[in-house]
Scaffold this active site. Structure first.
Site, PDB file in Angstrom:
ATOM      1  N   LEU A 155       0.833  -1.205   0.000  1.00 38.53           N
ATOM      2  CA  LEU A 155       0.000   0.000   0.000  1.00 38.53           C
ATOM      3  C   LEU A 155       0.871   1.260   0.000  1.00 38.53           C
ATOM      4  CD1 LEU A 155      -2.932   1.193   0.368  1.00 38.53           C
ATOM      5  CD2 LEU A 155      -2.480   1.153   2.829  1.00 38.53           C
TER       6      LEU A 155
ATOM      7  N   GLY B 239       5.586   8.876  -1.325  1.00 39.75           N
ATOM      8  CA  GLY B 239       4.804  10.095  -1.111  1.00 39.75           C
ATOM      9  C   GLY B 239       3.410   9.827  -0.575  1.00 39.75           C
ATOM     10  N   ALA B 240       3.153   8.603  -0.162  1.00 42.01           N
ATOM     11  CA  ALA B 240       1.804   8.235   0.306  1.00 42.01           C
ATOM     12  C   ALA B 240       1.933   7.275   1.488  1.00 42.01           C
ATOM     13  CB  ALA B 240       1.003   7.598  -0.836  1.00 42.01           C
TER      14      ALA B 240
ATOM     15  N   ARG C 204      19.365  -7.249  41.906  1.00 40.21           N
ATOM     16  CA  ARG C 204      20.404  -6.216  41.947  1.00 40.21           C
ATOM     17  C   ARG C 204      20.468  -5.553  43.331  1.00 40.21           C
ATOM     18  NH1 ARG C 204      25.093  -4.052  40.024  1.00 40.21           N
ATOM     19  NH2 ARG C 204      25.026  -1.772  39.929  1.00 40.21           N
TER      20      ARG C 204
ATOM     21  N   GLU D 148       1.491   0.583  10.507  1.00 39.68           N
ATOM     22  CA  GLU D 148       0.036   0.308  10.551  1.00 39.68           C
ATOM     23  C   GLU D 148      -0.703   1.565  11.042  1.00 39.68           C
ATOM     24  OE1 GLU D 148       0.316  -2.799   9.512  1.00 39.68           O
ATOM     25  OE2 GLU D 148      -1.778  -3.373   9.187  1.00 39.68           O
TER      26      GLU D 148
HETATM   27  C1  LIG Z   1      -5.827   8.738   7.976  1.00 37.77           C
HETATM   28  C2  LIG Z   1      -6.836   7.834   7.333  1.00 37.77           C
HETATM   29  C3  LIG Z   1      -7.706   7.206   8.398  1.00 37.77           C
HETATM   30  C4  LIG Z   1      -7.712   8.720   6.433  1.00 37.77           C
HETATM   31  O1  LIG Z   1      -8.523   7.993   5.659  1.00 37.77           O
HETATM   32  P1  LIG Z   1      -9.158   8.616   4.355  1.00 37.77           P
HETATM   33  O2  LIG Z   1      -9.755   9.949   4.671  1.00 37.77           O
HETATM   34  O3  LIG Z   1      -8.168   8.572   3.280  1.00 37.77           O
HETATM   35  O4  LIG Z   1     -10.303   7.578   4.048  1.00 37.77           O
HETATM   36  P2  LIG Z   1     -11.708   7.383   4.750  1.00 37.77           P
HETATM   37  O5  LIG Z   1     -12.666   8.351   4.145  1.00 37.77           O
HETATM   38  O6  LIG Z   1     -11.616   7.401   6.237  1.00 37.77           O
HETATM   39  O7  LIG Z   1     -12.083   5.914   4.299  1.00 37.77           O
HETATM   40  C5  LIG Z   1     -12.266   5.602   2.909  1.00 37.77           C
HETATM   41  C6  LIG Z   1     -13.502   4.725   2.770  1.00 37.77           C
HETATM   42  O8  LIG Z   1     -13.333   3.515   3.511  1.00 37.77           O
HETATM   43  C7  LIG Z   1     -14.350   3.409   4.514  1.00 37.77           C
HETATM   44  N1  LIG Z   1     -13.744   2.863   5.722  1.00 37.77           N
HETATM   45  C8  LIG Z   1     -12.897   3.485   6.558  1.00 37.77           C
HETATM   46  N2  LIG Z   1     -12.539   2.662   7.553  1.00 37.77           N
HETATM   47  C9  LIG Z   1     -13.179   1.499   7.317  1.00 37.77           C
HETATM   48  C10 LIG Z   1     -13.239   0.258   7.986  1.00 37.77           C
HETATM   49  N3  LIG Z   1     -12.547   0.049   9.112  1.00 37.77           N
HETATM   50  N4  LIG Z   1     -13.982  -0.726   7.460  1.00 37.77           N
HETATM   51  C11 LIG Z   1     -14.680  -0.548   6.330  1.00 37.77           C
HETATM   52  N5  LIG Z   1     -14.682   0.615   5.631  1.00 37.77           N
HETATM   53  C12 LIG Z   1     -13.951   1.616   6.135  1.00 37.77           C
HETATM   54  C13 LIG Z   1     -14.844   4.843   4.737  1.00 37.77           C
HETATM   55  O9  LIG Z   1     -16.167   4.855   5.214  1.00 37.77           O
HETATM   56  C14 LIG Z   1     -14.756   5.399   3.326  1.00 37.77           C
HETATM   57  O10 LIG Z   1     -15.846   4.921   2.561  1.00 37.77           O
HETATM   58  P3  LIG Z   1     -16.796   5.962   1.801  1.00 37.77           P
HETATM   59  O11 LIG Z   1     -15.884   6.727   0.883  1.00 37.77           O
HETATM   60  O12 LIG Z   1     -17.382   6.836   2.852  1.00 37.77           O
HETATM   61  O13 LIG Z   1     -17.783   5.122   1.084  1.00 37.77           O
HETATM   62  C15 LIG Z   1      -6.207   6.732   6.486  1.00 37.77           C
HETATM   63  O14 LIG Z   1      -5.648   7.283   5.374  1.00 37.77           O
HETATM   64  C16 LIG Z   1      -5.207   5.939   7.248  1.00 37.77           C
HETATM   65  O15 LIG Z   1      -5.549   5.006   7.963  1.00 37.77           O
HETATM   66  N6  LIG Z   1      -3.910   6.267   7.089  1.00 37.77           N
HETATM   67  C17 LIG Z   1      -2.822   5.515   7.646  1.00 37.77           C
HETATM   68  C18 LIG Z   1      -2.325   4.525   6.660  1.00 37.77           C
HETATM   69  C19 LIG Z   1      -1.584   3.408   7.327  1.00 37.77           C
HETATM   70  O16 LIG Z   1      -1.964   2.913   8.377  1.00 37.77           O
HETATM   71  N7  LIG Z   1      -0.539   2.958   6.684  1.00 37.77           N
HETATM   72  C20 LIG Z   1       0.184   1.854   7.133  1.00 37.77           C
HETATM   73  C21 LIG Z   1       0.466   0.992   5.977  1.00 37.77           C
HETATM   74  S1  LIG Z   1       0.828  -0.676   6.336  1.00 37.77           S
HETATM   75  C22 LIG Z   1       2.188  -0.695   7.344  1.00 37.77           C
HETATM   76  O17 LIG Z   1       2.625   0.261   7.840  1.00 37.77           O
HETATM   77  C23 LIG Z   1       2.834  -1.988   7.644  1.00 37.77           C
HETATM   78  C24 LIG Z   1       3.724  -2.379   6.573  1.00 37.77           C
HETATM   79  S2  LIG Z   1       3.194  -3.740   5.823  1.00 37.77           S
HETATM   80  O18 LIG Z   1       2.104  -4.346   6.370  1.00 37.77           O
HETATM   81  O19 LIG Z   1       4.123  -4.358   5.068  1.00 37.77           O
END
Ligand SMILES: CC(C)(COP(=O)(O)OP(=O)(O)OC[C@H]1O[C@@H](n2cnc3c(N)ncnc32)[C@H](O)[C@@H]1OP(=O)(O)O)[C@@H](O)C(=O)NCCC(=O)NCCSC(=O)CCS(=O)O
Length: 276
Positions: free
Chosen positions: A16, A20-21, A160, A255
């Site tokens: 994911l 830049g994201a 200790r 995450e």
């Molecule tokens: C910061 C964010 C929470 C912001 O989110 P957004 O504003 O971009 O998106 P939303 O409008 O909140 O959600 C989009 C869409 O999905 C629906 N939604 C939201 N949450 C859920 C849920 N739990 N279950 C089902 N649906 C959900 C929401 O209602 C929206 O739907 P509609 O458009 O209204 O129909 C988000 O961008 C965020 O979480 N950012 C952090 C990203 C992150 O955690 N990155 C980590 C990547 S993985 C990692 O780090 C490990 C590495 S790996 O595994 O190899």
């Protein structure tokens, strides 16, 4: 799934994040364009866990660049051996060095139409909902590190001797032990509650973020305290605190950072008030 469960695939990778994201994954630039009956992907994913061992990648890419933000993203399942995939070397990290983290490049990677997971342009929802589940996992991982750190340090205080006493006899240290134990127990209960809601099919987005936020912050604090209890020995690689303190640091970042968890929690709470 059968190949992941049987071990034919050593792992799968969640692709994911991009350079830049990160906190804002909807701004991703990886593109999937129609190619005959299938798709052609181009882009680079960053900080992908276990990519060098993965048999399969779950990849998010923009399929409709004209759509509003987050509404034109789709999710694809791509076999690791596909032409055009290149996995970068393992990143040199502060901690969690037992887990590989790589870049994955997609250069004109062609996949059949059947590689699409879920509905077209509805992939972003899959990503955010999967992240919610993953947050219970990362919170639990953090809790485990925090408990291990305090377990080691607490035992150490009973052994200790300074000023003619085991250092566990000093009230200042006892209060540190009591505070961390209370916080870690609260973290455990938040995690159990989020996991319970998930298992019962109830909404758990808010609870998962609360649990991840609290557990990761408190586990970092536990490692800090545990190292402090060991004094100079805690800083030495010979003792486990040095590694635990490095390993736990990432848990408030990946995450979703602690700041992102607060965004999710506040949104979920305010949603209820705005609906009322
Ligand atoms: C910061 C964010 C929470 C912001 O989110 P957004 O504003 O971009 O998106 P939303 O409008 O909140 O959600 C989009 C869409 O999905 C629906 N939604 C939201 N949450 C859920 C849920 N739990 N279950 C089902 N649906 C959900 C929401 O209602 C929206 O739907 P509609 O458009 O209204 O129909 C988000 O961008 C965020 O979480 N950012 C952090 C990203 C992150 O955690 N990155 C980590 C990547 S993985 C990692 O780090 C490990 C590495 S790996 O595994 O190899």
């Amino acid at each position: 799934m059968p190949r992941l469960c049987s071990g034919d695939y050593l792992s799968g990778s969640f692709c994911l994040t991009e350079a830049g994201a990160g906190s804002d994954p909807a701004s991703m630039r990886t593109r999937a364009e129609r190619s005959g009956d299938g798709w052609c992907l181009n882009g680079t994913k960053q900080w992908i866990t276990s990519a060098e061992f993965a048999g399969i990648y779950v990849v998010w890419a923009v399929t409709d660049p004209e759509a509003p933000k987050g509404k034109g993203i789709s999710c694809f399942l791509i076999e690791a051996g596909s032409d055009g995939i290149q996995v970068g070397p393992a990143e040199q990290k502060m901690g969690q060095r037992g887990s590989a983290t790589n870049e994955v490049h997609f250069d004109n990677v062609r996949v059949p139409g059947s590689a699409l997971l879920g509905r077209l342009n509805d992939g972003y929802r899959i990503a955010v909902s999967e992240l919610a589940g993953g947050r219970i996992g990362i919170g639990s991982l953090a809790l485990g590190i925090g408990l291990a750190a305090m377990d080691y340090a607490t035992r150490y205080t009973t052994e200790r001797q300074q000023f003619g006493h085991p250092i566990a006899d000093f009230q200042g240290l006892q209060w540190m032990i009591a505070d961390r134990a209370t916080e870690l127990e609260a973290a455990r209960l938040l995690l159990m509650s989020a996991a319970d809601r998930k298992e019962k099919g109830q909404s758990f987005t808010r609870e998962a973020s609360m649990a991840k936020l609290f557990a990761s912050e408190k586990a970092n604090q536990a490692c800090y305290t545990a190292l402090q209890l060991l004094g100079g020995y805690g800083y030495m690689q010979e003792y486990p605190l040095e590694r635990l303190t490095r390993d736990v640091r990432i848990t408030t970042l990946y995450e979703g950072t602690s700041e992102v968890q607060r965004i999710v929690i506040a949104r979920e709470i305010l949603k209820e008030y705005r609906q009322a």
